[in-house]
Design a protein around this motif. Structure first.
Motif, PDB file in Angstrom:
ATOM      1  N   ASP A  42       1.401  -1.015   0.066  1.00 30.18           N
ATOM      2  CA  ASP A  42       0.221  -0.268   0.321  1.00 30.18           C
ATOM      3  C   ASP A  42       0.950   0.766   0.654  1.00 30.18           C
ATOM      4  O   ASP A  42       1.427   1.471   1.471  1.00 30.18           O
ATOM      5  CB  ASP A  42      -0.839  -0.131   1.218  1.00 30.18           C
ATOM      6  CG  ASP A  42      -2.096   1.107   1.390  1.00 30.18           C
ATOM      7  OD1 ASP A  42      -2.259   1.510   0.174  1.00 30.18           O
ATOM      8  OD2 ASP A  42      -2.436   1.218   2.618  1.00 30.18           O
ATOM      9  N   GLY A  44       1.642   5.453  -1.680  1.00 24.36           N
ATOM     10  CA  GLY A  44       0.880   6.122  -2.858  1.00 24.36           C
ATOM     11  C   GLY A  44       1.766   6.839  -3.754  1.00 24.36           C
ATOM     12  O   GLY A  44       1.573   7.896  -4.678  1.00 24.36           O
ATOM     13  N   SER A  47       3.314   0.457  -6.621  1.00 23.77           N
ATOM     14  CA  SER A  47       2.603  -0.515  -6.850  1.00 23.77           C
ATOM     15  C   SER A  47       3.044  -1.615  -7.001  1.00 23.77           C
ATOM     16  O   SER A  47       4.081  -1.526  -8.023  1.00 23.77           O
ATOM     17  CB  SER A  47       1.773  -0.209  -8.032  1.00 23.77           C
ATOM     18  OG  SER A  47       0.731  -1.085  -8.350  1.00 23.77           O
ATOM     19  N   LEU A  84       3.285   5.439  -9.077  1.00 24.83           N
ATOM     20  CA  LEU A  84       1.657   6.130  -9.610  1.00 24.83           C
ATOM     21  C   LEU A  84       1.785   7.144  -9.538  1.00 24.83           C
ATOM     22  O   LEU A  84       2.608   8.291  -8.959  1.00 24.83           O
ATOM     23  CB  LEU A  84       1.445   5.591  -8.311  1.00 24.83           C
ATOM     24  CG  LEU A  84       1.130   3.731  -8.234  1.00 24.83           C
ATOM     25  CD1 LEU A  84       0.446   3.371  -6.011  1.00 24.83           C
ATOM     26  CD2 LEU A  84       0.043   3.385  -8.922  1.00 24.83           C
ATOM     27  N   GLY A  88      -4.062   6.368  -9.079  1.00 27.77           N
ATOM     28  CA  GLY A  88      -3.231   5.765  -8.991  1.00 27.77           C
ATOM     29  C   GLY A  88      -2.965   4.547  -9.966  1.00 27.77           C
ATOM     30  O   GLY A  88      -3.194   3.654 -10.636  1.00 27.77           O
ATOM     31  N   GLU A  90      -0.583   3.443 -13.128  1.00 28.67           N
ATOM     32  CA  GLU A  90       0.505   3.448 -13.467  1.00 28.67           C
ATOM     33  C   GLU A  90       1.275   4.088 -14.162  1.00 28.67           C
ATOM     34  O   GLU A  90       0.724   4.244 -15.393  1.00 28.67           O
ATOM     35  CB  GLU A  90       1.586   1.799 -13.665  1.00 28.67           C
ATOM     36  CG  GLU A  90       1.267   0.956 -12.159  1.00 28.67           C
ATOM     37  CD  GLU A  90       1.429  -0.429 -11.990  1.00 28.67           C
ATOM     38  OE1 GLU A  90       2.149  -0.820 -13.672  1.00 28.67           O
ATOM     39  OE2 GLU A  90       0.725  -1.282 -11.563  1.00 28.67           O
ATOM     40  N   ASP A 136       5.449   9.329   1.208  1.00 30.21           N
ATOM     41  CA  ASP A 136       3.590   9.262   1.918  1.00 30.21           C
ATOM     42  C   ASP A 136       3.180  10.196   2.624  1.00 30.21           C
ATOM     43  O   ASP A 136       1.996  10.662   3.067  1.00 30.21           O
ATOM     44  CB  ASP A 136       3.397   7.774   2.026  1.00 30.21           C
ATOM     45  CG  ASP A 136       3.231   6.969   0.248  1.00 30.21           C
ATOM     46  OD1 ASP A 136       2.348   7.910  -0.943  1.00 30.21           O
ATOM     47  OD2 ASP A 136       3.411   5.972   0.311  1.00 30.21           O
ATOM     48  N   GLN A 359      -0.083  15.179  -9.575  1.00 31.50           N
ATOM     49  CA  GLN A 359      -0.413  14.770  -8.158  1.00 31.50           C
ATOM     50  C   GLN A 359      -0.323  15.578  -6.957  1.00 31.50           C
ATOM     51  O   GLN A 359      -1.309  15.592  -6.020  1.00 31.50           O
ATOM     52  CB  GLN A 359       1.335  13.634  -7.915  1.00 31.50           C
ATOM     53  CG  GLN A 359       0.702  12.433  -8.094  1.00 31.50           C
ATOM     54  CD  GLN A 359       2.500  11.230  -7.955  1.00 31.50           C
ATOM     55  OE1 GLN A 359       3.251  12.295  -8.199  1.00 31.50           O
ATOM     56  NE2 GLN A 359       1.824  10.211  -8.266  1.00 31.50           N
TER      57      GLN A 359
END
Length: 398
Positions: A42, A44, A47, A84, A88, A90, A136, A359
């Protein structure tokens, strides 16, 4: 080949077995990391879903490369995940060198594998995970960035930037990969505006922020006489009177030669025969965007919209004028930072910069990057076009 999801101390990690590592990973400390702490499930920033689905596989296996056009340095790199972007999704594939433990990224070009290359990301998985965790924590204002809760303004931005850069420089001999440098410079910009709601809008911008960024005399403020009668949203009226908007922004300029007009008045004055949307007399035109698009404010709600004249359609642009001002400030600030760095941010890595900017914008104003029902959104398309080299001009309206 499947991997194991292991839960410990409330967290879930992706753990591989020695058998799964097989001959792919020979680097001792990397093997220990993958069978021990593992990779975050998990994040941000990263992935590793593909690793869970496919297990370890090489770039050569992923592309097939039937004609042998893939560069030798890429063939045996292991595909372990992806970077990411907003929503979310890629954006780039993350690669692991099984012999050295180094981590890099690539864009898969299945039709032209000969054009694929690698960009450095981190010297090790341990460093990669630490950098992702720090990023994050900044986004969530927790952990080492918990002290920034409730702190906004240029000073908070500068301190958070230095803090994050120090994390990235540690363990990389002071030279983190470009993605992390731009993250340290760009991501803290989200802290410039407060969210207390004192203005009645989504953001509370610091006093004179726009003047300091764009220069004295280059921020237009309006008087009540400039407002159409249908501009009744008081927080918007107050913002335009007291804070204002830059006369020239990124691919945008204000209508300052005439009082603000409704969309209906604008189309009548310009002899445009396009079909108007409902409530056109409640939509106030603030200025032009590129390619026959107009920036509008809904006079009743304060929502900021994009009107496409060729399509005769409305699209969401920003939540309100405060987040519009933030977007224009963010774009101008990025250009200034890039110039100060000798264009280090945009040399060969503009796609990563565009992702980072989106972002930040999505953190401050989800409307700014949320596509409409047809999947389109102005700011997202502008960034993506820049990254693809479609737009060559920066600043002003073409």
């Amino acid at each position: 080949m499947s991997t194991t999801m292991t839960t410990y101390a409330g967290d879930t990690a992706i753990i591989l077995t020695e058998a799964e590592l097989g001959p792919y990973v020979t680097h001792a400390s990397t093997r220990r990391w993958l069978t021990g702490p593992g990779l975050p499930s998990d994040s941000g920033v990263l992935s590793f879903a593909e690793l869970c689905r496919e297990g370890l596989r090489t770039v050569a296996d992923s592309t097939g490369d039937p004609d042998g056009r893939l560069a030798a340095e890429l063939r045996d790199q292991l595909v372990i995940g992806g970077l990411l972007g907003p929503g979310g999704l890629e954006t780039e594939s993350v690669l692991l060198d099984g012999a050295t433990g180094e981590v890099s990224t690539t864009h898969f070009l299945h039709d032209r594998p000969d054009l694929m290359g690698r960009r450095p990301l981190a010297p090790s998985l341990r460093t990669l995970v630490r950098f992702a965790e720090a990023t994050d924590e900044l986004a969530g204002l927790r952990g080492q960035f918990a002290s920034y809760v409730g702190r906004y303004g240029p000073q908070a931005v500068a301190e958070a930037s230095r803090h994050l850069l120090a994390v990235f420089e540690e363990g990389t001999d002071g030279e983190p990969a470009p993605l992390w440098k731009m993250a340290a410079l760009i991501r803290p910009l989200a802290l410039v505006a407060g969210r207390a709601g004192a203005s009645g809008l989504a953001l509370d911008l610091p006093p004179r922020l726009l003047d300091q960024e764009f220069g004295q005399g280059r921020v237009a403020r309006f008087e009540d006489v400039d407002f159409p009668a249908t501009l009744t949203h008081e927080p918007t009226r107050r913002f335009l009177r007291e804070v204002g908007l830059p006369e020239e922004g990124y691919l945008f300029s204000l209508d300052i030669d005439v009082p603000l007009r409704t969309l209906a008045e604008y189309c009548a004055d310009e002899n445009l025969t396009t079909e108007l949307p409902s409530r056109a007399d409640h939509l106030i035109r603030i200025g032009p965007l590129v390619e026959d698009n107009s920036l509008l404010v809904d006079g009743e709600t304060g929502a900021v919209l994009n009107w496409s004249e060729p399509e005769a359609r409305l699209f969401p642009l920003n939540t309100d004028v405060s987040t519009l001002a933030f977007t224009l400030w963010l774009l101008h600030r990025e250009q200034a930072i890039d110039e100060e760095s000798g264009h280090e941010l945009t040399t060969g890595t503009y796609d990563q910069l565009a992702m980072t900017m989106l972002q930040v914008l999505s953190t401050v104003d989800p409307t700014g990057t949320r596509a409409g029902r047809n999947g389109r959104h102005y700011w997202t398309e502008v960034f993506q076009d820049e990254a693809s080299g479609v737009l060559e001009s920066v600043g002003g309206v073409r």
